[in-house]
Design a protein around this motif. Sequence first.
Motif, PDB file in Angstrom:
ATOM      1  N   PHE A 125       4.865  -9.549   6.346  1.00  0.00           N
ATOM      2  CA  PHE A 125       5.156  -9.017   4.976  1.00  0.00           C
ATOM      3  C   PHE A 125       4.164  -9.107   4.012  1.00  0.00           C
ATOM      4  N   THR A 126       3.039  -9.587   4.466  1.00  0.00           N
ATOM      5  CA  THR A 126       1.804  -9.404   3.567  1.00  0.00           C
ATOM      6  C   THR A 126       0.456  -8.810   4.064  1.00  0.00           C
ATOM      7  N   GLU A 127       0.455  -9.034   5.496  1.00  0.00           N
ATOM      8  CA  GLU A 127      -0.902  -8.533   5.903  1.00  0.00           C
ATOM      9  C   GLU A 127      -0.768  -7.178   6.202  1.00  0.00           C
ATOM     10  N   LEU A 128      -1.989  -6.221   5.844  1.00  0.00           N
ATOM     11  CA  LEU A 128      -1.867  -4.786   5.732  1.00  0.00           C
ATOM     12  C   LEU A 128      -2.090  -4.332   7.304  1.00  0.00           C
ATOM     13  N   CYS A 129      -1.541  -3.315   7.491  1.00  0.00           N
ATOM     14  CA  CYS A 129      -1.608  -2.543   9.049  1.00  0.00           C
ATOM     15  C   CYS A 129      -2.338  -1.412   8.648  1.00  0.00           C
ATOM     16  N   PHE A 130      -2.505  -0.368   9.543  1.00  0.00           N
ATOM     17  CA  PHE A 130      -3.384   0.865   9.555  1.00  0.00           C
ATOM     18  C   PHE A 130      -3.221   1.708   8.260  1.00  0.00           C
ATOM     19  N   ASP A 131      -2.018   1.807   7.863  1.00  0.00           N
ATOM     20  CA  ASP A 131      -1.771   2.800   6.642  1.00  0.00           C
ATOM     21  C   ASP A 131      -1.833   2.087   5.259  1.00  0.00           C
ATOM     22  N   GLY A 132      -2.410   0.877   5.172  1.00  0.00           N
ATOM     23  CA  GLY A 132      -2.780   0.081   3.849  1.00  0.00           C
ATOM     24  C   GLY A 132      -1.594  -0.593   3.423  1.00  0.00           C
TER      25      GLY A 132
END
Length: 208
Positions: A125-132
């Motif tokens: 819920f907090t860490e960003l994935c490839f789309d920001g």
Amino acid sequence: MIINQASIREAFSAFNTVFNKAFSETEAQYTKIAMEVPSDTRDETYAWLGAVPSMREWIGDRQIKNLAAYGYTIHNKDFELTVSVPRNDVEDDRIGVFKPMFQDLAYSARLHPDKLVFGLLPKAFTELCFDGKPFISDNHAPGYEGKKAKAQSNKGTAQLTPGSYEAARTQMLTLVNDEGEPLRIVPDLLVVQQHSKPLQGASCRYPY
């Protein structure tokens, strides 16, 4: 004192046999929610391609579609677990008493990916994935501008009940790619984390 080399080789062989047998017989669970990609370098840059367009009737010239790519770099880490065997036990041929220890080493090594992968779920819920955006977000934007798909949600805030589960499953079935085409996700796995407070959300193989 010099230890007989044959004894050392015999010990290594016995330890390897016990370790490999226990390792192969232990079932890891991380592959149910994560994709395994081999890596031979210090870090890897993975490219996510925008949706491949659907087939169309070929009339006139070819229509060449550009694929949108996302760059995502993961830096590899090294892990190790080392134990020692007393010299006297090797000399006295007491290798058998260490069988449970090497079985435990195999279990630890085989299940280490489970620890890493499932340890990431609370951070989704907090860490960003490839789309920001966070991995689980109510505002995942389309892959690139000018496409049919609108921002989508793979996040739920309701307490887990049969009704909220069914709603989440239905929502997954409506997700589309950046060409507006259905992703055809078939929910087949529910992951539940025990917590003192209600879960912020629950997911079943969301595509982000």
